[in-house]
Structures are given as C-alpha cells and as structure tokens.
Design a protein around this motif. Structure first.
Motif, PDB file in Angstrom:
ATOM      1  N   ALA A  30      34.931 -11.778 -65.249  1.00 28.31           N
ATOM      2  CA  ALA A  30      35.526 -11.608 -66.577  1.00 28.31           C
ATOM      3  C   ALA A  30      37.048 -11.790 -66.537  1.00 28.31           C
ATOM      4  O   ALA A  30      37.642 -12.338 -67.464  1.00 28.31           O
ATOM      5  CB  ALA A  30      35.173 -10.226 -67.126  1.00 28.31           C
ATOM      6  N   TYR A  33      38.909 -15.187 -67.131  1.00 28.60           N
ATOM      7  CA  TYR A  33      39.150 -15.723 -68.471  1.00 28.60           C
ATOM      8  C   TYR A  33      40.028 -14.804 -69.320  1.00 28.60           C
ATOM      9  O   TYR A  33      40.215 -15.049 -70.509  1.00 28.60           O
ATOM     10  CB  TYR A  33      37.806 -15.959 -69.184  1.00 28.60           C
ATOM     11  N   ALA A  34      40.523 -13.733 -68.699  1.00 33.82           N
ATOM     12  CA  ALA A  34      41.235 -12.713 -69.485  1.00 33.82           C
ATOM     13  C   ALA A  34      42.462 -13.282 -70.208  1.00 33.82           C
ATOM     14  O   ALA A  34      42.694 -12.979 -71.374  1.00 33.82           O
ATOM     15  CB  ALA A  34      41.631 -11.546 -68.588  1.00 33.82           C
ATOM     16  N   ARG A  37      41.412 -15.903 -72.987  1.00 29.99           N
ATOM     17  CA  ARG A  37      40.701 -15.263 -74.103  1.00 29.99           C
ATOM     18  C   ARG A  37      41.547 -14.189 -74.784  1.00 29.99           C
ATOM     19  O   ARG A  37      41.042 -13.433 -75.611  1.00 29.99           O
ATOM     20  CB  ARG A  37      39.378 -14.672 -73.609  1.00 29.99           C
ATOM     21  N   ASP A  38      42.810 -14.121 -74.388  1.00 33.43           N
ATOM     22  CA  ASP A  38      43.762 -13.226 -75.054  1.00 33.43           C
ATOM     23  C   ASP A  38      43.327 -11.758 -74.985  1.00 33.43           C
ATOM     24  O   ASP A  38      43.444 -11.007 -75.945  1.00 33.43           O
ATOM     25  CB  ASP A  38      43.913 -13.680 -76.525  1.00 33.43           C
ATOM     26  N   GLN A  39      42.815 -11.351 -73.814  1.00 38.57           N
ATOM     27  CA  GLN A  39      42.308  -9.991 -73.661  1.00 38.57           C
ATOM     28  C   GLN A  39      43.316  -9.042 -73.016  1.00 38.57           C
ATOM     29  O   GLN A  39      43.053  -7.857 -72.863  1.00 38.57           O
ATOM     30  CB  GLN A  39      41.029 -10.008 -72.805  1.00 38.57           C
ATOM     31  N   TRP A  64      43.731  -4.132 -70.379  1.00 39.50           N
ATOM     32  CA  TRP A  64      42.710  -5.186 -70.480  1.00 39.50           C
ATOM     33  C   TRP A  64      41.484  -4.627 -71.181  1.00 39.50           C
ATOM     34  O   TRP A  64      40.987  -3.563 -70.789  1.00 39.50           O
ATOM     35  CB  TRP A  64      42.315  -5.679 -69.079  1.00 39.50           C
ATOM     36  N   SER A  65      41.007  -5.337 -72.189  1.00 39.82           N
ATOM     37  CA  SER A  65      39.699  -4.972 -72.733  1.00 39.82           C
ATOM     38  C   SER A  65      38.949  -6.210 -73.170  1.00 39.82           C
ATOM     39  O   SER A  65      39.547  -7.214 -73.564  1.00 39.82           O
ATOM     40  CB  SER A  65      39.832  -3.962 -73.863  1.00 39.82           C
ATOM     41  N   THR A  66      37.629  -6.150 -73.031  1.00 37.84           N
ATOM     42  CA  THR A  66      36.771  -7.265 -73.429  1.00 37.84           C
ATOM     43  C   THR A  66      35.662  -6.710 -74.316  1.00 37.84           C
ATOM     44  O   THR A  66      35.359  -5.523 -74.237  1.00 37.84           O
ATOM     45  CB  THR A  66      36.118  -7.965 -72.213  1.00 37.84           C
ATOM     46  N   PRO A  67      35.058  -7.578 -75.142  1.00 39.17           N
ATOM     47  CA  PRO A  67      33.966  -7.109 -76.005  1.00 39.17           C
ATOM     48  C   PRO A  67      32.824  -6.516 -75.169  1.00 39.17           C
ATOM     49  O   PRO A  67      32.200  -5.542 -75.578  1.00 39.17           O
ATOM     50  CB  PRO A  67      33.501  -8.379 -76.720  1.00 39.17           C
ATOM     51  N   GLU A  68      32.555  -7.078 -73.988  1.00 39.57           N
ATOM     52  CA  GLU A  68      31.416  -6.629 -73.176  1.00 39.57           C
ATOM     53  C   GLU A  68      31.732  -5.367 -72.387  1.00 39.57           C
ATOM     54  O   GLU A  68      30.900  -4.479 -72.254  1.00 39.57           O
ATOM     55  CB  GLU A  68      30.979  -7.725 -72.191  1.00 39.57           C
TER      56      GLU A  68
END
Ligand code: C2E
Ligand code: MG
Ligand code: MG
Ligand code: MG
Length: 277
Positions: A30, A33-34, A37-39, A64-68
């Motif tokens: 993940a 792509y951080a 993907r502008d995370q 850092w945070s991601t939808p998943e």
C-alpha cells in the motif's frame, strides 16, 4: 518435556511471525502508492521557547491513511518504509513538503520558525543526502538556517566516521541537526562534539514521570546541564502537564514540545495559532 515445550514455542512463534510478515507485506504494497494516491499528510507540532514563551520551531510529522487500512501510525509504517527502501522517496516527499510549508509561512509574514524534519538512518546513509537536501532548499527557496534535521543516535552506530563526514557536510551547508529521542541510544558523549549537533531532544520516556520519579529527574537535569556546558540547545519532548513544565523551566531547559502546548496540527490550524500569538 523440554522438547514438547520447544516445539510448542516454535509453532506459536511461527504463527506470530507469519502474521507480522503478512501485515508488513500489506503495508509495503500500500505504501508504494501512498504518494501518488495522495494519502500522505504532514502535520506540524509547535516547539516553544521557555524563555520567550513563543513558538520558535515546528516538527513535521508524517500521517498516512488509506480507505482500506484507515489511519496507520508512523510507529508502524516508518519501519515498513525503511525495510522496503520506500523511506527514500517518502522521506524526500516529507522534506519537500515541510520546506515548502516553511517558505509559505515566511512569505505570509509570520514570525520565522525553524522547521524540524525527521530523517531515517537509511536516508542519512545515502551518499547524496547533503546535496539532495541542499537541492530541495534551493528549489523551494528556503535559506538553510530555517531547516533542522532530526537524527537518532542510531545513525552513528554502524559507521561513526561516515556519520561524522555526512554531518560535517550538512553543517558546512548551514543545515542544523538535532539528536532525537536523546538518552535512549547509549551514544558516546564524546561523539556529540564531533557530530556538529546543535540541539538535543530529550526523549519523552524521561519526561513522562519527571514530577514523581527521582531517577528521571536526575537524568533530565544531567542532560540539560551537560548540553549547556557543551553549548547545545535542549528541547523536552512529550510535555503534557504543568508540573513537567515547571520542573523543566527550573532546570533551564530551552524549549518544550508536547500536548501541554499543542498537538501536531494541520497547516491551517498551525498558522491560526501563530497569528493569534
Ligand atoms: P518522534 O520524532 O520522536 O516524534 C514525537 C512523537 O511524539 C510524535 O508521534 C508526536 O505526535 C508524539 N507526541 C508529541 N507530543 C506528545 C505528548 O505530549 N505526549 C505523547 N504521548 N506523545 C506526544 P508520531 O507523530 O506518532 O510519530 C512517531 C515517530 O514516527 C516519530 O517520533 C518519528 O520517529 C517517526 N516519524 C514520524 N514522522 C516521520 C517522518 O516524516 N520521517 C521519519 N523518518 N520518521 C517519522
Ligand atoms: Mg522527531
Ligand atoms: Mg522523539
Ligand atoms: Mg521517537
């Protein structure tokens, strides 16, 4: 009996290891792509002078945070970024954001601050670090005296002479360096002078019980006094209470950072705080 316990331990160990490896893989995949993907976000925690009561610096801290995965703590993802080598592009991204932010605040006429950026030992050991940092400062238009790189005592463990060379190069370019989490790494005090360090950040584990624990009191007081006689600035990390603050002031610690004054803030909130001053 010993054998059975051993086998049991082994199985348990394997399951735990497997779980850790799976999580590690998930994070690394993940993290790749951080940036695109502008995370990633950088938050800024004020550093306050005890003499003037003013904000004199900011530490850039990565989020850092991601939808998943939701929000992942840097305590977890920074080691994953280090082990995978992704810390090089990610660390450079943080550095550029922080330097750019410092320039924006200067342009807005806010009181000048020193921007502190955490540097991983992996970044520190890459041969072109001093020129990369200088390049970013040049491209973003920030004079080097507004930047401080936070290093941990671990950077000098493997190769003290290499560390001294890199630090000399950074110092010669006018970039300040501090030792983060100071007191936790058993670094040789005699190294401090050769390291061209400007500031010691007293680790929050010593600050936590400072108002009740006589040993912690003695350690913090010793660090502050030693730093002063070496001509180094001190900052205490993780200051949460007025009791901690009083002790640090009494000991003539130079600066504090911690929830007592402010949590790390998004740029807009940090700016609002500076404008209120
Ligand atoms: P650090 O550099 O020692 O940063 C201080 C940590 O203490 C931060 O945690 C901060 O949010 C937290 N903190 C500040 N004030 C208080 C307080 O009063 N009480 C308590 N309990 N905690 C406080 P955070 O943001 O979770 O970062 C953890 C660590 O992750 C950092 O420790 C640093 O080692 C690493 N890190 C964070 N951002 C970066 C980065 O951009 N690059 C690298 N290489 N490492 C980073
Ligand atoms: Mg730090
Ligand atoms: Mg620290
Ligand atoms: Mg730390």
């Amino acid at each position: 009996q010993v054998k059975r316990a051993g086998r049991h331990d082994f199985r348990f160990f394997t399951a735990a290891m497997q779980q850790r490896a799976a999580r590690h893989l998930q994070l690394v995949n993940a993290l790749r792509y951080a940036v695109e993907r502008d995370q990633l976000r950088v938050v800024y925690q004020p550093q306050v002078s005890l003499k003037s009561g003013r904000v004199v610096g900011a530490e850039a801290l990565l989020r850092w945070s991601t939808p998943e995965l939701g929000a992942v703590s840097p305590v977890e993802f920074i080691p994953a970024a280090e082990e995978s080598g992704l810390i090089i592009p990610i660390g450079e991204w943080v550095l550029r954001q922080a330097v750019r932010q410092a320039r924006v605040w200067l342009d807005a006429g806010l009181p000048p601050l020193v921007m502190a950026v955490n540097l991983s030992a992996i970044q520190f050991r890459s041969a072109d670090l001093p020129s990369r940092v200088a390049q970013i400062l040049y491209e973003e238009g920030l004079p080097p005296e507004y930047l401080e790189l936070e290093l941990t005592e671990g950077v000098a463990l493997q190769d003290p002479q290499g560390a001294i060379n890199t630090m000399t190069q950074l110092h010669d370019r006018g970039i300040r360096m501090s030792i983060d989490d100071f007191g936790t790494g058993f670094s040789s005090l005699s190294h401090l002078k050769k390291f061209k360090v400007y500031k010691l950040k007293i680790d929050q584990s010593f600050v936590r019980d400072i108002s009740t624990d006589a040993e912690d009191k003695a350690i913090v007081s010793a660090i502050i006094n030693m730093a002063r006689s070496l001509g180094l600035t001190t900052i205490a990390e993780g200051v949460e209470t007025v009791e901690q603050l009083d002790f640090l002031r009494e000991q003539l610690c130079d600066e504090i950072q911690g929830y007592h004054f402010s949590k790390p803030l998004l740029p807009e909130a940090f700016r609002a705080l500076l404008e209120k001053e």
